[in-house]
Design an enzyme around this catalytic site. Structure first.
Site, PDB file in Angstrom:
ATOM      1  N   TYR A 327      15.892 -12.976  14.163  1.00  0.00           N
ATOM      2  CA  TYR A 327      17.026 -13.480  14.964  1.00  0.00           C
ATOM      3  C   TYR A 327      16.615 -13.905  16.373  1.00  0.00           C
ATOM      4  O   TYR A 327      17.477 -14.104  17.222  1.00  0.00           O
ATOM      5  CB  TYR A 327      18.101 -12.409  15.146  1.00  0.00           C
ATOM      6  N   CYS A 354       0.222  -9.804   9.814  1.00  0.00           N
ATOM      7  CA  CYS A 354      -0.488 -11.075   9.697  1.00  0.00           C
ATOM      8  C   CYS A 354       0.479 -12.247   9.674  1.00  0.00           C
ATOM      9  O   CYS A 354       0.677 -12.898   8.633  1.00  0.00           O
ATOM     10  CB  CYS A 354      -1.363 -11.068   8.458  1.00  0.00           C
ATOM     11  N   GLU A 355       1.115 -12.466  10.780  1.00  0.00           N
ATOM     12  CA  GLU A 355       2.061 -13.567  10.967  1.00  0.00           C
ATOM     13  C   GLU A 355       2.029 -13.929  12.439  1.00  0.00           C
ATOM     14  O   GLU A 355       2.180 -13.041  13.285  1.00  0.00           O
ATOM     15  CB  GLU A 355       3.504 -13.096  10.706  1.00  0.00           C
TER      16      GLU A 355
END
Ligand code: LLP
Length: 426
Positions: A327, A354-355
């Site tokens: 959000y 891992c992003e």
């Protein structure tokens, strides 16, 4: 506020307990709840209703944080709760929460969930759609029993909040639409069903709402709908449920309204429209547990990109708090072991997942840090643990309650064994 939370040695204190000691004792990431803040928010809601002489019920929307221990706090505080799944219902019942004080919500409750709710005699089932009326009707016949129900209505009110947090507008997956006459049709079915006792009507306009305007409009609209039903069906609700959604302050830009203020405005509106005001129920989730929650992380690696920016990584992230990624929610953090030191840097607080999107805080000012420092994110009590997940096979953190200088582990930290406990060989 932060200054009040500082101990003499410059440590963040939560509920009279040194947060740095908690991190040492239980490890990190760690969710910590100051239970006296939870109790005090509930009492504020209660006293606001009492001041305005309204009959009322507070129903804690447990999706915000649903573990056995919090249901037990709700039982101690003598409030109702909402559940939205068989899993929440099961957790509440196994915590010893009285079933007659449970409301069961959801836009697609299954046959099994409804059967469970009926067998456990929950206080009220919030009917959301025609399929559900049908299913419940069959179950009640088969079980030869009756149950209280409320109709969830979509009142056609748009709250000013994130799109994912809006629920009251006509184009919504929840509830019976009032405008098109769906609500009337549902009324007929329920009033004709001898096993359903219609307790009243419900609407929820959204979450993390700041102004009072939406709630006042909703109160007005619900009284209009009640009057319409009175004319058409000779039915007057015992309860009008105005849902939850009261916003909290995650950072200095947020300006929430106090319980006193919006209950007073709702009460004024209701008193304008009728002398016969039904019992008013509200369903706060975030405002009860959000500000009471803290997440403690350990600071680890750091990347400084010359002349550009710095990433300070902690040992948790989107797995224990999906809200920033999902959000763009904004939080604030402090260094729990350096509360007496001035801010000297601005960093991105990054998670370990891992992003690239796993950034907990976009821009945070902090004192100088080194690996091993404890970073505390504030106001993480709502929709943190309850939305936690095991992405990258990271175990979910433990949860500790603190109150009156005492700490108590209420959810154990997940282990690697827990992570593989449902996996089978192939
Ligand atoms: N009642 C109903 C019918 C609801 O759908 C909700 C929230 C509440 C009460 C409680 O709303 P609250 O007082 O907590 O705002 N995961 C999102 C929030 C989803 C809210 C869903 N329904 C977030 O983290 O912002």
């Amino acid at each position: 506020i932060i200054d009040d939370l500082k101990s003499e040695n410059g440590h963040l204190m939560i509920g009279g307990v040194d947060s740095v000691e908690l991190a040492k004792k239980y490890g990190t990431p760690l969710y910590v709840f100051d239970i006296s803040q939870v109790r005090s928010q509930i009492r504020k809601f209660k006293s606001a209703f009492e001041k305005n002489n309204l009959k009322y019920q507070i129903s804690y929307a447990s999706k915000a944080f649903a573990v056995k221990a919090i249901y037990q706090v709700m039982k101690q505080e003598d409030v109702h709760i909402d559940v939205v799944s068989g899993g929440e219902l099961y957790t509440a019942l196994s915590a010893g929460f009285p079933s007659e004080k449970i409301s069961f919500h959801g836009n697609n409750k299954s046959y099994d969930e409804l059967l469970m709710a009926v067998k456990e005699h929950v206080g009220v089932i919030m009917l959301d759609n025609f399929h559900e009326i049908d299913l419940l009707s069959q179950i009640l016949k088969q079980e030869k029993t009756t149950i209280k129900v409320m109709l969830r209505l979509t009142p056609g009110i748009s709250a000013h909040t994130h799109k994912y947090d809006q629920t009251g507008q006509t184009d919504s997956k929840f509830g019976f639409d009032v405008e098109s006459g769906q609500a009337n049709e549902a009324m007929k079915l329920v009033l004709d069903d001898e096993n359903m006792e219609l307790l009243g009507i419900h609407a929820h306009i959204g979450s993390q709402i700041f102004g009072t305007q939406g709630f006042v409009m909703l109160a007005k609209k619900m009284m209009e709908i009640a009057k319409k039903f009175q004319t058409e069906f000779n039915y007057w609700p015992e309860v009008i449920n105005l849902g939850g959604g009261f916003g909290i302050s995650y950072n200095e830009d947020d300006d929430p309204i106090t319980a006193d203020e919006f209950i007073r405005q709702i009460a004024d509106e209701l008193k304008k429209t009728s002398n016969d005001i039904p019992e008013i129920w509200i369903e706060p989730g975030r405002s009860i547990v959000g500000p009471a929650g803290y997440t403690l992380y350990t600071v680890g690696s750091r990347k400084d990109i010359p002349n550009l920016t710095s990433y300070l990584s902690v040992d948790g992230g989107m797995g224990d708090n999906i809200r920033p990624a999902l959000y763009q929610a904004k939080y604030e953090a402090v260094i729990a072991n350096k509360m007496d030191q001035p801010n000297e840097q601005t960093v991105h607080v990054a998670g370990k997942y891992c992003e690239s999107g796993d950034i907990l805080i976009d821009q945070q000012q902090l004192p100088k840090t080194k690996p091993g420092d404890i970073l505390a994110m504030l106001d993480t009590g709502a929709y943190g643990y309850s939305m936690a997940m095991n992405y990258n096979r990271n175990p979910r953190p433990a949860v500790v309650f603190v109150e009156d200088g005492q700490d108590k582990l209420v959810v154990k930290r997940e282990t690697y064994q827990d992570l593989t406990s449902l996996d089978l060989d192939y």
